[in-house]
Motif scaffolding. Sequence first.
Motif, PDB file in Angstrom:
ATOM      1  N   ALA A 288      36.955 -10.425  15.597  1.00 11.31           N
ATOM      2  CA  ALA A 288      36.910 -11.857  15.376  1.00 11.31           C
ATOM      3  C   ALA A 288      36.093 -12.663  16.496  1.00 11.31           C
ATOM      4  O   ALA A 288      35.133 -13.424  16.223  1.00 11.31           O
ATOM      5  N   ASP A 289      36.283 -12.201  18.011  1.00 15.19           N
ATOM      6  CA  ASP A 289      35.722 -12.929  18.967  1.00 15.19           C
ATOM      7  C   ASP A 289      34.159 -12.880  18.721  1.00 15.19           C
ATOM      8  O   ASP A 289      33.370 -14.014  19.002  1.00 15.19           O
ATOM      9  N   GLU A 290      33.637 -11.522  18.603  1.00 14.34           N
ATOM     10  CA  GLU A 290      32.023 -11.537  18.353  1.00 14.34           C
ATOM     11  C   GLU A 290      31.759 -12.210  17.083  1.00 14.34           C
ATOM     12  O   GLU A 290      30.542 -12.853  17.051  1.00 14.34           O
ATOM     13  N   ALA A 291      32.303 -12.366  16.023  1.00 15.29           N
ATOM     14  CA  ALA A 291      31.996 -13.179  14.853  1.00 15.29           C
ATOM     15  C   ALA A 291      31.800 -14.423  15.022  1.00 15.29           C
ATOM     16  O   ALA A 291      30.820 -15.159  14.642  1.00 15.29           O
ATOM     17  N   HIS A 292      32.820 -15.173  15.802  1.00 11.42           N
ATOM     18  CA  HIS A 292      32.651 -16.420  15.963  1.00 11.42           C
ATOM     19  C   HIS A 292      31.801 -16.866  17.295  1.00 11.42           C
ATOM     20  O   HIS A 292      31.237 -18.026  17.098  1.00 11.42           O
ATOM     21  N   ALA A 293      31.569 -15.936  17.932  1.00 11.74           N
ATOM     22  CA  ALA A 293      30.567 -16.280  19.288  1.00 11.74           C
ATOM     23  C   ALA A 293      29.377 -16.392  18.339  1.00 11.74           C
ATOM     24  O   ALA A 293      28.422 -17.073  18.806  1.00 11.74           O
ATOM     25  N   LEU A 294      29.098 -15.469  17.531  1.00  5.15           N
ATOM     26  CA  LEU A 294      27.834 -15.287  16.630  1.00  5.15           C
ATOM     27  C   LEU A 294      27.640 -16.818  15.900  1.00  5.15           C
ATOM     28  O   LEU A 294      26.489 -17.199  15.955  1.00  5.15           O
ATOM     29  N   LYS A 295      28.586 -16.969  15.385  1.00  2.64           N
ATOM     30  CA  LYS A 295      28.656 -18.286  14.396  1.00  2.64           C
ATOM     31  C   LYS A 295      28.054 -19.501  15.341  1.00  2.64           C
ATOM     32  O   LYS A 295      27.236 -20.260  14.982  1.00  2.64           O
ATOM     33  N   GLU A 296      29.051 -19.613  16.558  1.00  2.00           N
ATOM     34  CA  GLU A 296      28.511 -20.847  17.405  1.00  2.00           C
ATOM     35  C   GLU A 296      26.929 -20.509  17.857  1.00  2.00           C
ATOM     36  O   GLU A 296      26.442 -21.476  17.932  1.00  2.00           O
ATOM     37  N   GLU A 297      26.657 -19.331  18.066  1.00  5.68           N
ATOM     38  CA  GLU A 297      25.272 -19.261  18.709  1.00  5.68           C
ATOM     39  C   GLU A 297      24.220 -19.622  17.449  1.00  5.68           C
ATOM     40  O   GLU A 297      23.295 -20.355  17.657  1.00  5.68           O
ATOM     41  N   LEU A 298      24.430 -19.248  16.322  1.00  6.39           N
ATOM     42  CA  LEU A 298      23.533 -19.757  15.106  1.00  6.39           C
ATOM     43  C   LEU A 298      23.638 -21.228  14.821  1.00  6.39           C
ATOM     44  O   LEU A 298      22.853 -21.897  14.563  1.00  6.39           O
TER      45      LEU A 298
ATOM     46  N   ALA B 192      21.572 -23.531  12.522  1.00 11.48           N
ATOM     47  CA  ALA B 192      21.863 -23.176  11.082  1.00 11.48           C
ATOM     48  C   ALA B 192      23.284 -23.559  10.666  1.00 11.48           C
ATOM     49  O   ALA B 192      24.173 -23.922  11.513  1.00 11.48           O
ATOM     50  N   ARG B 193      23.375 -23.432   9.381  1.00  5.59           N
ATOM     51  CA  ARG B 193      24.602 -23.527   8.981  1.00  5.59           C
ATOM     52  C   ARG B 193      25.463 -22.197   8.797  1.00  5.59           C
ATOM     53  O   ARG B 193      24.849 -21.365   8.074  1.00  5.59           O
ATOM     54  N   CYS B 194      26.679 -22.032   9.224  1.00  5.77           N
ATOM     55  CA  CYS B 194      27.175 -20.864   9.356  1.00  5.77           C
ATOM     56  C   CYS B 194      28.649 -20.858   9.399  1.00  5.77           C
ATOM     57  O   CYS B 194      29.228 -21.864   9.966  1.00  5.77           O
ATOM     58  N   ILE B 195      29.506 -20.054   8.653  1.00  2.00           N
ATOM     59  CA  ILE B 195      30.808 -20.026   9.184  1.00  2.00           C
ATOM     60  C   ILE B 195      31.054 -18.446   9.215  1.00  2.00           C
ATOM     61  O   ILE B 195      30.351 -17.707   8.928  1.00  2.00           O
ATOM     62  N   ALA B 196      32.361 -18.086   9.715  1.00  2.00           N
ATOM     63  CA  ALA B 196      32.660 -16.635   9.839  1.00  2.00           C
ATOM     64  C   ALA B 196      34.130 -16.703   9.097  1.00  2.00           C
ATOM     65  O   ALA B 196      34.902 -17.494   9.357  1.00  2.00           O
ATOM     66  N   VAL B 197      34.204 -15.559   8.338  1.00  2.00           N
ATOM     67  CA  VAL B 197      35.322 -15.494   7.345  1.00  2.00           C
ATOM     68  C   VAL B 197      35.668 -14.092   7.901  1.00  2.00           C
ATOM     69  O   VAL B 197      35.171 -13.229   7.320  1.00  2.00           O
ATOM     70  N   ARG B 198      37.249 -13.818   7.824  1.00  2.00           N
ATOM     71  CA  ARG B 198      37.872 -12.412   7.994  1.00  2.00           C
ATOM     72  C   ARG B 198      37.744 -12.139   6.854  1.00  2.00           C
ATOM     73  O   ARG B 198      38.475 -12.514   5.809  1.00  2.00           O
ATOM     74  N   SER B 199      37.495 -10.646   6.457  1.00  2.00           N
ATOM     75  CA  SER B 199      37.480  -9.878   5.372  1.00  2.00           C
ATOM     76  C   SER B 199      37.329  -8.743   5.412  1.00  2.00           C
ATOM     77  O   SER B 199      36.473  -8.184   5.846  1.00  2.00           O
ATOM     78  N   ASP B 200      38.529  -7.706   5.180  1.00  2.00           N
ATOM     79  CA  ASP B 200      38.313  -6.540   5.076  1.00  2.00           C
ATOM     80  C   ASP B 200      37.891  -5.911   3.815  1.00  2.00           C
ATOM     81  O   ASP B 200      38.417  -6.071   2.639  1.00  2.00           O
ATOM     82  N   VAL B 201      36.738  -5.182   4.006  1.00  6.40           N
ATOM     83  CA  VAL B 201      36.233  -4.859   2.650  1.00  6.40           C
ATOM     84  C   VAL B 201      36.900  -3.581   1.887  1.00  6.40           C
ATOM     85  O   VAL B 201      36.532  -3.512   0.596  1.00  6.40           O
TER      86      VAL B 201
END
Length: 255
Positions: A42-52, A57-66
């Motif tokens: 989660a931390d990495e995903a939201h950090a990347l989202k904020e960076e983009l 960029a338009r960007c969201i991060a969503v938790r999803s277990d494949v």
Amino acid sequence: MAGEFDGKVAVVTGGSRGIGAAVANRFAQEGASVVIGYNSSADEAHALKEELKTAGARCIAVRSDVVETEEVAALMNKAVDAFGRLDILAACAGISHFGALPTLSPQAADQVFAVNMRGQLFAAQHAAHHMADGGRIILTSSNAARRAVFEHTLYTASKAAVDAMVRCLSIELGQRGITINAVAPGATATAMVAQNAAKYQPPGMNLTAEEWLDVSYALDRLATPAEVAGAYAFLAGKDAAYISGRTLPVESCVF
């Protein structure tokens, strides 16, 4: 950010780290609205989202277990809810596995295939449900699927299944104008490879990492995630409009 994917919406599973993060970044650089799918990072995903987003960029991060098909379906629904459409899926979520034949268990087999094969299959299914003609689906195979790697049976078999999936699904999805392909990375500078690098050598070979690269790879180095991401961008772009059912290797392995 502006480029080839202006107005497009891309979902990247496993998008928080490694190759997936590089793919999400590449799509965003080319103008796509990006949905970063992640499970535990989660931390990495939201950090990347904020960076983009900071870069425009338009960007969201969503938790999803494949592994959980309902969560995969919800991920695609959230992409459409957020951005109004879905044009590109890059299925990058995956796990590695090494184990000798006597140690293999049904539980390990189920886990590896659940993530690497079934997770990509149902990501493709639920993404295709939302796509119009011209949609692009890119799955993730591995160069290991075409090589004999010591005690790597479950992983390589799960990735060979991905190659088979894109061949068969290309016929079905082609009727709707959707292409489906896979990228097969070779050794890439990711955490997964760092954790398992020594295991790729045949039994009895104890080379240093530098020696192994020198004898095994034409370019004497690992690929960067950004270099691998270029293959996903190519398959999602206009120059790959007539490519479907194929697995594109990104490697310099010489045997």
